[in-house]
Structures are given as C-alpha cells and as structure tokens.
Design a protein around this motif. Structure first.
Motif, PDB file in Angstrom:
ATOM      1  N   LEU A 180       0.850  -1.181   0.000  1.00  0.00           N
ATOM      2  CA  LEU A 180       0.000   0.000   0.000  1.00  0.00           C
ATOM      3  C   LEU A 180       0.890   1.237   0.000  1.00  0.00           C
ATOM      4  N   PRO A 181       0.598   2.208  -0.843  1.00  0.00           N
ATOM      5  CA  PRO A 181       1.445   3.413  -0.879  1.00  0.00           C
ATOM      6  C   PRO A 181       1.232   4.270   0.360  1.00  0.00           C
ATOM      7  N   GLN A 182       2.230   5.066   0.682  1.00  0.00           N
ATOM      8  CA  GLN A 182       2.121   5.992   1.808  1.00  0.00           C
ATOM      9  C   GLN A 182       1.751   7.395   1.341  1.00  0.00           C
ATOM     10  N   ILE A 183       2.033   7.685   0.088  1.00  0.00           N
ATOM     11  CA  ILE A 183       1.746   9.009  -0.454  1.00  0.00           C
ATOM     12  C   ILE A 183       0.272   9.093  -0.852  1.00  0.00           C
ATOM     13  N   GLU A 184      -0.248  10.313  -0.959  1.00  0.00           N
ATOM     14  CA  GLU A 184      -1.644  10.519  -1.350  1.00  0.00           C
ATOM     15  C   GLU A 184      -1.714  11.368  -2.619  1.00  0.00           C
ATOM     16  N   ALA A 185      -2.891  11.389  -3.205  1.00  0.00           N
ATOM     17  CA  ALA A 185      -3.102  12.158  -4.435  1.00  0.00           C
ATOM     18  C   ALA A 185      -4.569  12.547  -4.523  1.00  0.00           C
ATOM     19  N   ALA A 186      -4.866  13.445  -5.445  1.00  0.00           N
ATOM     20  CA  ALA A 186      -6.242  13.892  -5.652  1.00  0.00           C
ATOM     21  C   ALA A 186      -6.429  14.278  -7.103  1.00  0.00           C
ATOM     22  N   LEU A 187      -7.656  14.117  -7.591  1.00  0.00           N
ATOM     23  CA  LEU A 187      -8.012  14.546  -8.945  1.00  0.00           C
ATOM     24  C   LEU A 187      -9.449  15.044  -8.927  1.00  0.00           C
ATOM     25  N   VAL A 188      -9.664  16.196  -9.538  1.00  0.00           N
ATOM     26  CA  VAL A 188     -11.018  16.702  -9.710  1.00  0.00           C
ATOM     27  C   VAL A 188     -11.137  17.260 -11.120  1.00  0.00           C
ATOM     28  N   ALA A 189     -12.252  16.974 -11.763  1.00  0.00           N
ATOM     29  CA  ALA A 189     -12.508  17.461 -13.119  1.00  0.00           C
ATOM     30  C   ALA A 189     -13.880  18.099 -13.146  1.00  0.00           C
ATOM     31  N   ILE A 190     -13.962  19.292 -13.749  1.00  0.00           N
ATOM     32  CA  ILE A 190     -15.241  20.000 -13.799  1.00  0.00           C
ATOM     33  C   ILE A 190     -15.517  20.513 -15.204  1.00  0.00           C
ATOM     34  N   ASP A 191     -16.776  20.748 -15.458  1.00  0.00           N
ATOM     35  CA  ASP A 191     -17.197  21.382 -16.697  1.00  0.00           C
ATOM     36  C   ASP A 191     -17.049  22.884 -16.501  1.00  0.00           C
ATOM     37  N   PRO A 192     -16.177  23.551 -17.253  1.00  0.00           N
ATOM     38  CA  PRO A 192     -15.948  24.983 -17.021  1.00  0.00           C
ATOM     39  C   PRO A 192     -17.141  25.861 -17.376  1.00  0.00           C
ATOM     40  N   ALA A 193     -18.095  25.319 -18.112  1.00  0.00           N
ATOM     41  CA  ALA A 193     -19.257  26.121 -18.502  1.00  0.00           C
ATOM     42  C   ALA A 193     -20.168  26.405 -17.312  1.00  0.00           C
ATOM     43  N   ASP A 194     -20.331  25.410 -16.414  1.00  0.00           N
ATOM     44  CA  ASP A 194     -21.253  25.620 -15.298  1.00  0.00           C
ATOM     45  C   ASP A 194     -20.740  25.114 -13.954  1.00  0.00           C
ATOM     46  N   GLY A 195     -19.578  24.457 -13.930  1.00  0.00           N
ATOM     47  CA  GLY A 195     -19.011  23.983 -12.672  1.00  0.00           C
ATOM     48  C   GLY A 195     -19.413  22.578 -12.278  1.00  0.00           C
ATOM     49  N   ALA A 196     -20.150  21.867 -13.129  1.00  0.00           N
ATOM     50  CA  ALA A 196     -20.551  20.494 -12.803  1.00  0.00           C
ATOM     51  C   ALA A 196     -19.317  19.611 -12.648  1.00  0.00           C
ATOM     52  N   ILE A 197     -19.216  18.917 -11.522  1.00  0.00           N
ATOM     53  CA  ILE A 197     -18.070  18.048 -11.275  1.00  0.00           C
ATOM     54  C   ILE A 197     -18.287  16.739 -12.021  1.00  0.00           C
ATOM     55  N   ARG A 198     -17.380  16.416 -12.929  1.00  0.00           N
ATOM     56  CA  ARG A 198     -17.501  15.213 -13.751  1.00  0.00           C
ATOM     57  C   ARG A 198     -16.752  14.027 -13.150  1.00  0.00           C
ATOM     58  N   ALA A 199     -15.724  14.299 -12.370  1.00  0.00           N
ATOM     59  CA  ALA A 199     -14.962  13.230 -11.712  1.00  0.00           C
ATOM     60  C   ALA A 199     -14.316  13.819 -10.471  1.00  0.00           C
ATOM     61  N   LEU A 200     -14.264  13.028  -9.411  1.00  0.00           N
ATOM     62  CA  LEU A 200     -13.597  13.465  -8.180  1.00  0.00           C
ATOM     63  C   LEU A 200     -13.083  12.240  -7.448  1.00  0.00           C
ATOM     64  N   VAL A 201     -11.783  12.212  -7.237  1.00  0.00           N
ATOM     65  CA  VAL A 201     -11.149  11.149  -6.454  1.00  0.00           C
ATOM     66  C   VAL A 201     -10.335  11.849  -5.377  1.00  0.00           C
ATOM     67  N   GLY A 202     -10.791  11.723  -4.145  1.00  0.00           N
ATOM     68  CA  GLY A 202     -10.189  12.484  -3.055  1.00  0.00           C
ATOM     69  C   GLY A 202      -8.982  11.851  -2.410  1.00  0.00           C
TER      70      GLY A 202
END
Length: 767
Positions: A416-438
């Motif tokens: 198991l890794p010790q480091i963490e990461a994050a990814l968020v993707a949104i539609d710039p037209a209205d802010g709708a979040i299309r993907a989120l991995v916390g």
C-alpha cells in the motif's frame, strides 16, 4: 346411571368452555384498548436508505442500516406471490386473519411430532408482529397478535396486507423486503428473478439466518425444494415447471456491495449535505441524490490516480511486510486472522503461510491459497531472510503482505502506498463536477484531499498573477529580466530571500510568454513587483481564492499561499470558459422515495448568467500562453495526447513537497495533486511534471477520447502582429506572431537606431 354420568361430563365441559370463552372475551376487552393504532400500516413509510446516483442514474453509494426497496403489489412477480403463499400461508385469501384450520393442523403436527414445530402464524399475524409486537413466545403476545390480525383484516384489503408483508419482512444480510433481498442475493431487480429464485426467497422468512444461501446454500436449496413442491401441490405451477425449476442453477451474489463506479468520496460528500438538512431522516426516508458525476470520467480518474500513485511508490522500492500477525494453530482460523484487514481494490491482503528460496505461499481473505514465484517475488526478495534486524518487515510465515496481478495476470508482491493524491474534473461552462477522487482509497483514508487539503500550489499559481499583469498593461511579448534577485525581509514578509529558478540558471531578458512556458521564477517575481502584491491579492479573488490565504508578498507568485484542488479547478475554469466565474457543484437534484423533486441545484452558466470576472481577451491570451507550456515548456509530456487545444501549468513547491498539474480543454478542466498528508519531501526531482502530470494525461486521454479538437477564434479586440523575439517589439521582419489587446500593441522596431545598441523603447520594458 350412565346417562347421568355423561350428562355431568357434558355440563362440566360446557362450563369450562363457557368460562374459557368468558375469559377470552374478558382478555380481549382488556387488550383491545391497548392495541396500537394502524396508522403505521395505513400510512406505511418503510425505512428506505439514502441512495446516491451518478448523472446517468447509476448507484454509487447507499447509507442506512436497512437495505430496502419499496415495491407496489402490482410490480411483484406472480411467481413470487404464489411462492410466498405456498411457503407461509396458502389459505391467506380464505381466512380473516387467523386460520383455524391451520391452527388445528399445527396442533396435530406438533402433537404427533412430540414438540412445538409449527406456529400457525398467518401472513396477517406476521405483519402484526413485524410492525407492532416483539418476537417473544408468550401466550399474551400470541393473543395480541391474533387480535391485531383481526383488526388489520377489518381495515385493509388482502392485496395491501400482502404488499406490506413483501416490503417489511426481514430476509437476512441486512435486507428488508423481497426487492432488497433479490438485489442482495442475486444482484437482480425483483422483476427479473426466476421461478427457482422466487422459491428460494420465499423460503427465507421462516428462518433468515438458517436458510441464508450465502451462509449455507445446500440448506437454502432444501428449503427451496419444499417451496416448489408446495407450489405444485397447490397447482400454482405445472409438473414441467417444477422439474425445470428444480434443475435450474442459481448464482448467489456475494453480499459485498459493489457500486457502479468507485466514487466513495463523492457519495460521502452527498451524504453530508443531505444529513445537514434532514438529520437522521436522511437514512430512512428513501432520498435519492443525483450527482453530476459521469461514469466514463469517474472510472478514468480513479484508474489514473491509482496508477500514478503506484508508479511513484514503486520508484522508492519495497518497504517490507506490513505487519506480523502470526499463524493460528488451526487452518480453519486463518480467515479470522485477516478479519478487519481491508483489501484495496486489486491490492489484496495476504497472510504468508510458507517461504522457500524460490516461492512463497499466501492465504487470501477469500479463502484462496496462492503461490508466488519468479518475477512476482522481485520486489520483496531482500526481505525474504532470517535477518532479525529487519524485525516485522521480514517476509516469513505469519507476515501480512499485499499482492496484486501484474500486466501478464501473474501474482506479484506489492504494498500500500504511503503518499496521497487527488483529482477533480469540472465542466468549465457551469461547474458540474464530472470526476472526483479524493485519495488513493476511501476505505483506508477518508480525508478528501480535493476539498479538505490546503496545500501550497507552487508554480501552478503563476497564471493568476500573469493574468493580473495583463490588466496592468503587460503583454505576452513584454520583456522581463530573468536575472538574480535578492529580497530583504520587508519585501518577503519574513526572512531574506534569494529565489532561484528550478534549473539554477538565468535566462536574462525574455518575453513574458517564455517566462510562463518555462516557469521562470525570477521573471515571475519581477512581474509581481511591477503590478504590486496588494493589487495581485485583490485580483486573485476574482477566481474564487481567499485573499487571507495569500499574503500580499512576492513569494505569492511562486504559490506560497494555500489552496485546495477544488479552488484551483474553479480558478482555471475562468480561463477555460472565457472569463466567467462559476461555482463547482456535484448535486443535480434530490428526490424523495416517490420521485418527487425536493431540491434542484441552481447554477450559473458562462456567457449566460455567470459573473464575468476577467476580460475574455485576457482568458484567451492566458490560454494561448498555457498551450505553449504543453507544446514546448514544462508539460511537454502531455503532447502524447496529440491535441493542440489543451493548456495548463505545472506546479512544484520548495523541496518537492507538493506536485500539481492544472490543465484544461475548452469543455473540461482537471487538476491533479500529489503529496504526503504530513508534508515532507517526495524526493529529488519529483516535480509536478513527473508525478502529477502523468495522472492528468491518463485521465484526459480517456475523458477527451471522443471530443473533437477545439480551435476557438480570438475574441473581438485581439489582434495578431509579427514581433522580434529578442525585443518583443513589432517588427515587419519578425519571425514570430503574437496576440495582443488591440489597444496594447507594442511599438514598432526603429531601424534608424538599430546599430546603436538597445533602444529606448526596449529599455523601458526591462525590469
């Protein structure tokens, strides 16, 4: 004499009967006023869990103690209704709550069997017990149950009573009602179950734990065969249907809840929102929350993040066994040894059983035994030793390790890794979040790094300062001096500071476009000096940043403030959508259990009702410059996508503590971050371009796969002019084309004075 004797017996029996009847009437008169109201039944509101869905309507999360789906009577398959009647109460439609024939049959059966084996409870009596009474086996409870059954039958129709039973009865595995049980045991909607499956479900109410097909499939099949036989005896099914159902194989779905996509962080975000508004009712009223997530995007984001994290982790080698658990004396107890230790998707917990020179044998939570050899041992070979100095890191019998399958589907040691990461993707037209991995794994670390992690953004923050400079008269062609610089405490707000570029080199006079493309720190600091840190602090708030988190000092341009990945996504969306401030959102609407919309999000849309916070020409120039970051700057790895419509900026903080990549295409903004929860160096040269950018590329490769390349035209007020790349001035013989605000065209090169060295016009642009 004999007649008199019989007469006395008759009188005695009559007296006993009369007394018994009077006692029953008296008991009924006493108990009837204490019976509960039937409001619970007439206004039936089952405890239906909170469910979270994707934009496509796919289930991504469920919260509540009871798994339950309410189904109307007409939606219940006829075969299931018949199976329930055959198993529980075949005279349901003939009696009035208490089946006297059934009672006599049960008494006879219990007498001949020598014990209490049958209870003679009708479906109506079971409804009474399940809704209002306890399960204690006392005469008083049984009498109350019968009285309630009469009351229910008097108030409700037969179909309604059966509907209540079908939705309320407990059937094991936290499943209440036959619809939830169909999903739990067979992973099917109730309407899709077969006759054989219906018979197995109908056999559960008698003893859900005893006839649970997950726990004991053979015992469940025995009960199923009884139900099928009863259905045939009652002429619900034919001989052929009976024979076919008896032979039909049944695939039991293991009760590990697998949702349509890995979106636990978003599901938890939605749960918190609904709980804040409805408190405990959130888990019982059957609310349905529809989010903005898209399956294709979310799956791609999840895969990309885990791949990026594991790639980083592998660079720094194997750290040894996770723990030492020891081996139980009995092999049957192996499963208990791993109890409470979670797998992480395809990274499985494994208990080492034996170790030899060329292989190890491990036990998995599934009960499977795996032998690993060859290249699969490579990561952990140096820990397959008797060296006591390694302590519990040794791979030995009783050690806990992790294994996974490699690209060739062979097992190998991993961790198991010790480091963490994050990814968020949104539609710039209205802010709708299309993907989120916390984070890497929600079950291992529930801290949502997209929304909760305040980290330094490094050079990924530079575009906001460069945007501010465009409003102050700078252009992409403005010449900036990338030369050594020393700043005192009064300029930094803390200690003396001698900033350097990442490569330790200085480029001298360069154009602003070049400075951003190659992330030149010294040139960037001079830009902030020129426009003023206080102005910049005020300006960045247009993008949604909190000015209090960004002190008005020169290190601000290098990302010395604090941001979250979500804030960075919203900020970059302003560049992507032409200058409009949007607000990221992830909930589209909330419905109740009947489908009535309780809440619907109101969002602002770029070019419609969103606030314009920067000039669209500014957004265009910034996009143009950040496209160069990818085509010829610090993010050239992204050229692998084969697109010229993507833009972005890398970010790396001092001592490689945080790594970022923030990038976008016209219709999608994505931000990736990597770092340790307890901030520390990730290692030399672990830059945004090396750690965060590959995650972004992998995600965008999938998310933009079917998106056509977008080449928007420059907005009104943007002009193109040839420039001299050395001076940044307009030059009819210039070798580069550059974009400018129409009113900010630089002067033309004066060839009359070209032989006298630097021109006055160029000198005024140097800092």
């Amino acid at each position: 004499m004999l007649f008199r004797w019989f007469f006395r017996i008759f009188l005695a029996m009559f007296a006993v009967g009369m007394v018994s009847a009077m006692l029953l009437v008296f008991a009924a008169l006493v108990i009837l006023p204490t019976l509960p109201s039937l409001d619970t039944l007439t206004d039936y509101r089952p405890k239906i869990p909170l469910r979270i869905y994707s934009a496509e309507g796919l289930l991504i999360g469920e919260f509540g103690e009871e798994r339950r789906d309410f189904v109307k009577f007409a939606e219940v398959p006829v075969s299931l209704r018949q199976a329930i009647l055959a198993a529980e109460d075949d005279r349901f439609y003939q009696h009035h709550g208490v089946d006297y024939i059934g009672v006599l049959r049960a008494i006879y059966s219990n007498f001949t069997a020598g014990g209490a084996l049958q209870g003679a409870s009708t479906i109506t009596m079971q409804v009474a017990r399940n809704f209002f009474l306890t399960k204690e086996k006392t005469l008083t409870r049984k009498f109350s149950e019968a009285l309630l059954a009469f009351k229910i039958e008097h108030s409700l129709g037969k179909d309604r009573i059966l509907e209540l039973y079908i939705n309320q009865i407990y059937l094991g595995q936290r499943s209440y009602g036959f619809s939830a049980a169909a999903r739990t045991y067979f992973n099917k909607p109730l309407g899709d179950i077969t006759l054989a499956e219906a018979a197995m479900l109908a056999g559960l109410p008698k003893a859900p734990s005893r006839f649970n097909p997950v726990v004991n499939l053979e015992r469940a099949k025995t009960r199923q065969q009884y139900v099928l036989r009863r259905m045939h005896e009652l002429e619900y099914i034919s001989e052929k249907e009976l024979a076919r159902a008896r032979k039909q194989p049944i695939a039991i779905h293991r009760p590990v809840r697998v949702f349509a996509m890995p979106a636990s962080y978003v599901a938890e975000m939605a749960r918190q929102v609904v709980y804040q508004r409805y408190r405990e009712e959130a888990y019982t009223r059957g609310f349905k929350v529809y989010t903005t997530l898209r399956k294709t995007d979310q799956d791609a984001a999840y895969r990309a993040l885990r791949k990026g994290v594991m790639t980083y982790d592998e660079r720094y080698g194997y750290r040894g066994a996770e723990a030492f658990l020891g081996l139980p004396k009995q092999r049957a107890d192996l499963k208990n040894t791993l109890q409470g230790i979670r797998d992480s998707d395809d990274i499985l917990a494994a208990l080492v059983l034996s170790v030899s020179a060329d292989s190890i044998e491990v036990y998995l939570k599934s009960g499977e035994t795996i032998r690993i050899s060859g290249n699969g041992l490579k990561p952990g070979r140096k820990f397959m030793t008797n060296d006591a100095k390694l302590g519990d890191q040794r791979i030995r019998p009783g050690a806990l390790i992790r294994i996974t399958r490699d690209g060739k589907n062979s097992w190998q040691i991993t961790q198991l890794p010790q480091i963490e990461a994050a990814l968020v993707a949104i539609d710039p037209a209205d802010g709708a979040i299309r993907a989120l991995v916390g984070g890497f794994d929600f079950n291992l670390n529930k801290f949502n790094h997209v929304t909760q992690a305040w980290r330094q953004p490094g050079s990924s923050f530079k575009p906001f300062i460069y945007s501010a400079s465009l409003e102050k008269g700078f252009t992409p062609a403005t010449i900036i001096n990338d030369a050594p610089l020393f700043l005192g405490p009064e300029q930094t707000g803390s200690k003396p500071w001698e900033p350097k570029n990442f490569d330790g080199k200085f480029s001298g006079p360069i154009r602003m476009r070049t400075a951003l493309t190659h992330s030149k720190n010294l040139a960037s600091i001079r830009i902030l000096q020129a426009i003023g840190p206080v102005y910049a602090q005020d300006y960045i708030q247009r993008f949604g940043f909190d000015g209090k988190q960004h002190a008005p000092v020169l290190p601000m341009v290098l990302g010395a403030g604090s941001v979250t990945p979500m804030q960075m996504a919203a900020g970059y969306a302003v560049f992507a959508n032409g200058g409009y401030r949007i607000h990221p959102y992830f909930i589209q609407r909330v419905e109740d259990d009947t489908g009535k919309v309780l809440e619907r999000v109101r969002f602002a849309t770029a070019a419609k009702n969103a606030k314009q916070v920067i000039d669209p020409r500014n957004a265009f120039l910034m996009t143009s410059m950040m496209q160069d970051v990818i085509q010829r700057g610090t993010a050239t790895r992204a050229k692998a996508l084969g697109r010229n419509d993507i833009a972005g900026k890398t970010g790396t903080t001092s001592n490689y503590i945080d790594a970022w990549f923030c990038g976008y295409q016209k219709n999608l903004v994505a931000v990736t971050w990597m770092g340790f929860d307890e901030p520390k160096s990730m290692g030399r040269n672990e830059t945004g371009g090396r750690t965060a950018l590959p995650i972004w590329i992998d995600y965008m490769a999938s998310a933009l796969k079917s998106a056509p390349v977008a080449n928007p035209s420059p907005p009104r007020g943007i002009v193109v002019a040839k420039i001299n790349p050395e001076t940044g001035l307009r030059d009819q013989y210039g070798t580069l084309n550059e974009y400018f605000f129409q009113e900010q065209l630089p002067p033309e090169t004066d060839y009359l004075y070209r032989d006298f060295g630097i021109t006055d016009q160029l000198e005024n642009q140097l800092f």
